[in-house]
Design a protein around this motif. Structure first.
Motif, PDB file in Angstrom:
ATOM      1  N   PHE A  41     -41.226 -31.140  55.068  1.00  0.00           N
ATOM      2  CA  PHE A  41     -42.809 -31.088  54.950  1.00  0.00           C
ATOM      3  C   PHE A  41     -43.195 -31.814  56.271  1.00  0.00           C
ATOM      4  O   PHE A  41     -44.454 -32.091  56.255  1.00  0.00           O
ATOM      5  N   LEU A  42     -42.403 -31.760  56.675  1.00  0.00           N
ATOM      6  CA  LEU A  42     -43.289 -32.621  58.656  1.00  0.00           C
ATOM      7  C   LEU A  42     -43.304 -31.194  59.251  1.00  0.00           C
ATOM      8  O   LEU A  42     -44.966 -31.100  60.121  1.00  0.00           O
ATOM      9  N   ALA A  43     -43.140 -30.379  58.764  1.00  0.00           N
ATOM     10  CA  ALA A  43     -43.614 -29.259  59.504  1.00  0.00           C
ATOM     11  C   ALA A  43     -43.492 -27.875  58.500  1.00  0.00           C
ATOM     12  O   ALA A  43     -43.645 -26.273  58.122  1.00  0.00           O
ATOM     13  N   GLY A  44     -44.474 -28.896  57.592  1.00  0.00           N
ATOM     14  CA  GLY A  44     -45.409 -27.409  56.290  1.00  0.00           C
ATOM     15  C   GLY A  44     -46.279 -26.837  56.112  1.00  0.00           C
ATOM     16  O   GLY A  44     -47.010 -27.149  57.006  1.00  0.00           O
ATOM     17  N   THR A  45     -45.804 -25.752  56.154  1.00  0.00           N
ATOM     18  CA  THR A  45     -46.888 -24.992  56.440  1.00  0.00           C
ATOM     19  C   THR A  45     -48.255 -24.652  55.278  1.00  0.00           C
ATOM     20  O   THR A  45     -48.314 -23.457  54.850  1.00  0.00           O
ATOM     21  N   MET A 244     -32.985 -36.587  47.418  1.00  0.00           N
ATOM     22  CA  MET A 244     -33.666 -36.949  45.998  1.00  0.00           C
ATOM     23  C   MET A 244     -34.776 -37.987  46.188  1.00  0.00           C
ATOM     24  O   MET A 244     -35.759 -37.113  45.858  1.00  0.00           O
ATOM     25  N   LEU A 245     -34.567 -38.800  47.163  1.00  0.00           N
ATOM     26  CA  LEU A 245     -35.896 -39.558  47.466  1.00  0.00           C
ATOM     27  C   LEU A 245     -37.036 -39.128  49.121  1.00  0.00           C
ATOM     28  O   LEU A 245     -38.147 -38.967  48.714  1.00  0.00           O
ATOM     29  N   LEU A 246     -36.696 -38.487  49.450  1.00  0.00           N
ATOM     30  CA  LEU A 246     -37.333 -37.883  50.449  1.00  0.00           C
ATOM     31  C   LEU A 246     -38.676 -36.723  49.726  1.00  0.00           C
ATOM     32  O   LEU A 246     -39.743 -37.579  50.368  1.00  0.00           O
ATOM     33  N   PRO A 247     -38.231 -36.467  48.563  1.00  0.00           N
ATOM     34  CA  PRO A 247     -40.139 -35.548  47.833  1.00  0.00           C
ATOM     35  C   PRO A 247     -40.700 -36.421  47.330  1.00  0.00           C
ATOM     36  O   PRO A 247     -41.667 -36.424  47.280  1.00  0.00           O
ATOM     37  N   ALA A 370     -43.857 -27.449  44.954  1.00  0.00           N
ATOM     38  CA  ALA A 370     -42.827 -27.324  46.330  1.00  0.00           C
ATOM     39  C   ALA A 370     -42.224 -29.437  46.644  1.00  0.00           C
ATOM     40  O   ALA A 370     -41.542 -28.976  46.925  1.00  0.00           O
ATOM     41  N   TYR A 371     -42.670 -30.229  46.184  1.00  0.00           N
ATOM     42  CA  TYR A 371     -41.847 -31.744  45.935  1.00  0.00           C
ATOM     43  C   TYR A 371     -41.107 -31.127  44.471  1.00  0.00           C
ATOM     44  O   TYR A 371     -39.644 -31.803  45.060  1.00  0.00           O
ATOM     45  N   LEU A 372     -41.160 -31.183  43.649  1.00  0.00           N
ATOM     46  CA  LEU A 372     -40.074 -30.574  42.414  1.00  0.00           C
ATOM     47  C   LEU A 372     -39.689 -29.924  42.982  1.00  0.00           C
ATOM     48  O   LEU A 372     -38.293 -29.949  42.816  1.00  0.00           O
ATOM     49  N   ASN A 373     -39.606 -28.682  43.571  1.00  0.00           N
ATOM     50  CA  ASN A 373     -38.400 -27.440  43.303  1.00  0.00           C
ATOM     51  C   ASN A 373     -37.522 -28.707  44.597  1.00  0.00           C
ATOM     52  O   ASN A 373     -36.800 -28.547  44.602  1.00  0.00           O
TER      53      ASN A 373
END
Length: 490
Positions: A41-45, A244-247, A370-373
Motif C-alpha cells: 500500500f505504501l508503493a501502490g501505483t 490481516m490488520l494491514l489492509p 485491493a484491500y479485500l484481496n
C-alpha cells in the motif's frame, strides 16, 4: 553435564509462565506482518495519465482528446505516459479544427508527460509513487524499493543469529524491534525516494532479525511439547494477524505517511514486554551465567506455583566447562553429505520465499478490491498453518513438504489457462510454478526427520545421509519427543 529438560521438568509444560512467554513472544511478531507487506500500500501505483495544464489554451473538445489511447485489459484508456504534443494541439484549437474530423489523431506527434501526471484517487490518496512520480521512465524504482527491502532482510538473516549469540536473545530481540519501529517512523519524514528506500533497507534488517530472535528465544524457553506449536502456530499465526490488520489500517488511512505512522504504533506498544520476557536460560548457561539462569527458573516456578529445588543447576558446570569446537558457515560444505543438504535447503527456502512474497505482494493487481484481496491472502494462511501443524505431527516431513509444493506449483502453472488482458502477465506464474514443482522434487532427496533422532552438533549432522528414509523405532520416537539438550559452556 546435566540435561536441561530433565532439570527443569518440575516447571511443567504449560503453566502460567509458559503461556505468558508463548503469547507475548507471538504478539511481538505482529508488527512484522505490517512491515513485511506494507509496501503493497505504501508503493501502490494508481491509474494515471499525463497532466494537461489548465493554462493551456485548449477547447473542451481538444482537451478531451489531448491524450492518445492505449489498449488495457480489453478496453481503450488514456495513455499513461504519452500525450499529443501540446504546442501542436493548441495551434489546431486556435484554428478551430476538430480532432477526428479535421485532424487525424494517429498522425499527430506525441511527447512525454512534461507537466507531470494526474493520479486517480479512488483507491489511494497518496503513495510514494504519487509523491515522487515513480511512473513511466521511473517506474523501475517501485520494484527496486521492494527488492532493496529484501536485501535488508538478507543482511538481517546473516547477522541476527550471530548478534544474539554474542549479546543475548532478549537484548537483540528488543534492539531489532527498536530498529524496525524507529526507522519505520523516520521513513515518514523522507524527502525523496532515495531516503525512503535506504531507510527501508534498515527496516528490513530489523524486521527479519526480530522474527528470527523471537523464534529462537521461544524455542529455548518453552518445553519440548510446546515448541512445535510455538514454531508453527504461534509465530506464524501472529504474523498472519499482523498481515490481516494491514489492509484494515490501509483502508481507513489512505495517505502513505499517516499509514506509516499508524503502523509504527503496535511496535511501540511492544517495548513494555521487556519487563515480562526473560532472557533465555539456555543462553545464560552457555555464557556461564548460572546465577541469572537460576533466578529465572526460580521465578518461573513461583509463577507456576510449583516447588523448585534449592539449587536447580549444578555450579560445578561453571568451573568445568566442556570445550566445543567453533564452527563457521563454510563448515556447512565440509563434506559431501552436509554440503548437499545445505544446498538443497538453500534452494528450498529461496524458491518458497519467492513464491510466497511474489503472490502476496501481487494481491493489489488481482481482479477485485485491493484491500479485500490482501485481507483474504492473509486470512488463508491461518488454516494453512493449522493444516501444516497437523500434517507434520502424523506424516513424514519431506513427503508433506514435497506434496504441498507440487500442489502449489501445479496451481501456479494452471493460472495461465485463465483468460487475461495481456499474455505476459502469466509468465511470472509459469516461472514460479515451474520452480516450485522442481523444488518439490528436490525435497524428496532430503533425509527424513519424522520419528528420527535429530542431530545436535555439526559432527552429528555430517553423518546424516541425504536421500535416505529411516524406519521409525520406539527408541527414536522417544528421543524425538524427549530431545536431550546438554547444559554446556562455550
Amino acid at each position: 553435564m546435566q540435561d536441561y529438560d530433565e532439570v527443569t521438568a518440575f516447571l511443567g509444560e504449560w503453566g502460567i509462565f509458559q503461556r505468558l512467554i508463548f503469547f507475548l513472544l507471538s504478539a511481538s511478531i505482529i508488527p512484522n506482518g505490517f512491515n513485511g507487506m506494507s509496501v503493497v500500500f505504501l508503493a501502490g501505483t494508481p491509474e494515471h495519465h499525463c497532466r494537461v495544464p489548465d493554462t493551456a489554451n485548449l477547447s473542451s473538445v481538444w482537451r478531451n482528446h489531448s491524450l492518445p489511447l492505449q489498449l488495457q485489459d480489453g478496453r481503450e484508456v488514456p495513455h499513461s505516459c504519452r500525450r499529443y504534443r501540446l504546442a501542436t494541439i493548441v495551434n489546431f484549437s486556435a484554428l478551430g479544427l476538430e480532432p477526428g474530423r479535421d485532424v487525424d489523431l494517429e498522425q499527430l506527434e506525441q511527447e512525454g508527460c512534461l507537466d507531470g501526471w494526474e493520479f486517480n484517487q479512488d483507491i489511494y490518496l497518496s503513495t510514494i509513487v504519487t509523491e515522487w512520480s515513480l511512473v513511466c521512465e521511473d517506474d523501475w524504482k517501485t520494484p527496486l524499493t521492494t527488492s532493496l527491502f529484501f536485501v535488508g532482510v538478507l543482511l538481517g538473516s546473516f547477522v541476527s543469529g550471530q548478534l544474539s549469540d554474542r549479546f543475548g536473545r532478549k537484548t537483540i530481540l528488543f534492539a531489532t524491534m527498536a530498529v524496525q519501529t524507529g526507522f519505520s517512523f523516520l521513513q515518514i519524514f523522507s524527502i525523496n525516494w532515495e531516503m525512503f528506500t535506504m531507510l527501508f533497507v534498515i527496516v528490513g534488517m530489523g524486521q527479519i532479525s526480530n522474527y528470527v530472535v523471537a523464534f529462537i528465544l521461544g524455542t529455548e524457553i518453552l518445553g519440548k511439547s510446546v515448541r512445535i506449536i510455538f514454531s508453527t502456530l504461534g509465530v506464524c499465526t501472529f504474523f498472519a494477524v499482523g498481515y490481516m490488520l494491514l489492509p484494515l489500517f490501509a483502508y481507513f488511512i489512505r495517505d502513505w505517511r499517516m499509514l506509516l505512522l499508524a503502523l509504527t504504533v503496535p511496535g511501540v506498544l511492544c517495548f513494555p514486554l521487556w519487563w515480562f520476557i526473560p532472557e533465555s536460560p539456555r543462553w545464560l548457561i552457555s555464557q556461564r551465567r548460572f546465577r541469572e539462569a537460576e533466578d529465572i527458573i526460580q521465578k518461573a516456578a513461583k509463577m507456576n506455583n510449583v516447588a523448585a529445588p534449592v539449587v536447580v543447576f549444578n555450579p560445578v558446570e561453571e568451573v568445568t566447562p566442556v570445550k566445543q569446537e567453533k564452527v563457521f558457515i563454510l563448515d556447512l560444505f565440509r563434506t559431501r553429505n552436509i554440503g548437499t543438504i545445505t544446498i538443497m535447503s538453500l534452494l528450498l527456502w529461496m524458491v518458497t520465499s519467492v513464491g510466497y512474497f511474489a503472490l502476496s505482494l501481487n494481491t493489489p493487481n488481482l481482479h477485485g478490491d485491493a484491500y479485500l484481496n490482501c485481507f483474504f491472502s492473509a486470512l488463508i494462511e491461518v488454516p494453512a498453518y493449522i493444516t501444516a501443524w497437523l500434517l507434520l505431527r502424523t506424516l513424514p516431513r519431506r513427503y508433506v513438504i514435497s506434496g504441498v509444493l507440487f500442489l502449489g506449483g501445479g496451481v501456479l502453472l494452471l493460472i495461465q489457462l485463465v483468460p487475461a488482458g495481456a499474455y505476459n502477465r502469466v509468465l511470472p506464474y509459469i516461472l514460479m510454478g515451474s520452480l516450485t514443482v522442481l523444488i518439490g522434487i528436490i525435497t524428496l532427496l532430503f533425509p527424513e526427520s519424522f520419528g528420527m533422532t535429530l542431530p545436535e552438533t555439526l559432527e552429528q549432522m555430517q553423518k546424516m545421509k541425504w536421500f535416505r528414509y529411516g524406519k521409525k523405532t520406539k527408541d527414536s520416537m522417544e528421543k524425538e519427543e524427549n530431545p536431550k539438550v546438554l547444559i554446556t559452556s562455550f
